[in-house]
Design a protein around this motif. Sequence first.
Motif, short mmCIF file in Angstrom:
data_model
loop_
_atom_site.label_atom_id
_atom_site.label_comp_id
_atom_site.label_asym_id
_atom_site.label_seq_id
_atom_site.Cartn_x
_atom_site.Cartn_y
_atom_site.Cartn_z
N LEU A 160 0.86 -1.17 0.00
CA LEU A 160 0.00 0.00 0.00
C LEU A 160 0.90 1.23 0.00
O LEU A 160 1.82 1.33 0.82
CB LEU A 160 -0.92 0.03 1.22
N TYR A 161 0.63 2.14 -0.93
CA TYR A 161 1.45 3.35 -1.05
C TYR A 161 0.63 4.55 -0.62
O TYR A 161 -0.50 4.75 -1.09
CB TYR A 161 1.92 3.55 -2.49
N LEU A 162 1.21 5.35 0.27
CA LEU A 162 0.51 6.51 0.82
C LEU A 162 1.48 7.68 0.83
O LEU A 162 2.49 7.65 1.53
CB LEU A 162 0.02 6.17 2.22
N CYS A 163 1.19 8.70 0.05
CA CYS A 163 2.02 9.90 -0.03
C CYS A 163 1.41 10.97 0.87
O CYS A 163 0.28 11.40 0.66
CB CYS A 163 2.09 10.39 -1.48
N ASN A 164 2.16 11.40 1.88
CA ASN A 164 1.60 12.31 2.89
C ASN A 164 2.61 13.38 3.32
O ASN A 164 3.62 13.03 3.94
CB ASN A 164 1.15 11.51 4.12
N PRO A 165 2.36 14.66 3.00
CA PRO A 165 1.29 15.20 2.17
C PRO A 165 1.31 14.61 0.77
O PRO A 165 2.36 14.22 0.27
CB PRO A 165 1.58 16.71 2.15
N ASN A 166 0.13 14.62 0.17
CA ASN A 166 -0.01 13.96 -1.12
C ASN A 166 0.48 14.85 -2.26
O ASN A 166 0.25 16.05 -2.27
CB ASN A 166 -1.48 13.59 -1.36
N ASN A 167 1.15 14.24 -3.20
CA ASN A 167 1.51 14.88 -4.46
C ASN A 167 0.55 14.33 -5.51
O ASN A 167 0.50 13.11 -5.67
CB ASN A 167 2.95 14.54 -4.83
N ASP A 194 5.29 7.80 1.90
CA ASP A 194 6.21 8.73 1.23
C ASP A 194 6.06 10.10 1.88
O ASP A 194 5.04 10.77 1.71
CB ASP A 194 5.87 8.77 -0.26
N GLU A 195 7.09 10.52 2.61
CA GLU A 195 7.06 11.80 3.32
C GLU A 195 7.95 12.84 2.65
O GLU A 195 8.62 13.64 3.32
CB GLU A 195 7.46 11.60 4.78
N ALA A 196 7.92 12.88 1.32
CA ALA A 196 8.74 13.85 0.60
C ALA A 196 8.45 15.28 1.00
O ALA A 196 9.33 16.14 0.96
CB ALA A 196 8.53 13.68 -0.91
N TYR A 197 7.19 15.55 1.42
CA TYR A 197 6.76 16.93 1.70
C TYR A 197 6.44 17.15 3.17
O TYR A 197 5.88 18.19 3.53
CB TYR A 197 5.53 17.26 0.85
N ILE A 198 6.79 16.24 4.04
CA ILE A 198 6.37 16.29 5.43
C ILE A 198 6.90 17.52 6.16
O ILE A 198 6.27 18.04 7.08
CB ILE A 198 6.76 15.00 6.19
N ASP A 199 8.07 18.02 5.77
CA ASP A 199 8.67 19.15 6.48
C ASP A 199 7.93 20.46 6.23
O ASP A 199 8.17 21.45 6.93
CB ASP A 199 10.14 19.30 6.09
N PHE A 200 7.06 20.49 5.23
CA PHE A 200 6.24 21.68 5.00
C PHE A 200 4.95 21.66 5.83
O PHE A 200 4.26 22.67 5.91
CB PHE A 200 5.83 21.76 3.52
#
Length: 363
Positions: A160-167, A194-200
């Motif tokens: 299961l893939y979960l992008c958070n925040p979502n792109n 996927d926490e690519a954007y979590i720091d925002f």
Amino acid sequence: MVSVSRRSLLALGAALPLLGRLDWAVASPPSNTTDKVLLNYNESPYGPSRAAREAMQQGVAASGRYPYKHMYALAALFAQQQGLSEEQVAVFSGSMAALRYAVLAFTRQTRGLVMATPSYEVPRQAAESNKAPVKEVSLSADHAHDIPAMLAADPEAGMLYLCNPNNPTGTITPTEAIRQALAEKPKGSVLVVDEAYIDFADVPSVVSWVKDHDDLLVLRTFSKIYGMAGARLGLAIGHPALLERLAVFGGDNVPAGTTLLGGLASLEDVKLLPQRKALNQQQRDETVAWLQERGFTCTASQANCFMIDLKQPAEQVIEALAAQGVMIGRVWKDWPQWVRVTVGNKREMARFREVFAQVERGV
């Protein structure tokens, strides 16, 4: 790279922003006003921090040596900051590589991928190349991952893939929903967050959860808030056994020493994250408010991008803005009237609003 060798080699080897000085973290030189405005790839408009640039320059002189010691130092520093062990952190040339390897490792023809739509397309593309079935589940009414629907989509799913925040939406999936996904997912599957954007965002990371869950993999990148998209640096965080399964596909996927030194300097800079988060939030919220005043609906983003409902085919507006040097995009097939816009710096967002208003009047 397996955990045993990493342990042995490892042995060798925040202040709040001043609101009156939100330009503190702007490391890149001012752009010429005739340059194109690049709001299409979710890149940072600021580039690497000053400390990262200086460290990367030092790395050039050492480029004749393999950069393993820097890789292990980066993993060790991130682990220390997050309260993890070094064996739970693996370094990759961008988190995209780790994400692709995860799909290859955890899916197959009989164990598919479940993900949201619209969301980041790389997992779907990797699964299709692996001949694994893909179930895409529409976002909920508030643009979060619809966890109950995702859990029901494929009882034999391998990942299961979960992008958070979502792109591309920039929207948040609540922590309790992620906890539900981890608790109720198909037996033997792996949850990849996927926490690519979590720091925002104003929500907590789930990185610490890997200490108690051997079926959770969390991804991080230096491409976004750290401004190192072109340098290619990412992290995978999880149980050592999970990381070993990724290493089968790319255990030698080691970033350059210059990149690793830039990453180390970025992690050591305690002022950088709050400063850039404040800059991004200021420009994003100002632009979203401006669009809403003009009657447009935008996603409730907590990332460095947001989406606009243009109320017409989005491709037409993308082309019209591009003709005036403002690059936005792209469009997801399920949302043909929505477009993603990256948050740039003050000048870039002002130019976006100027051109958008002109295009709006002309269509």
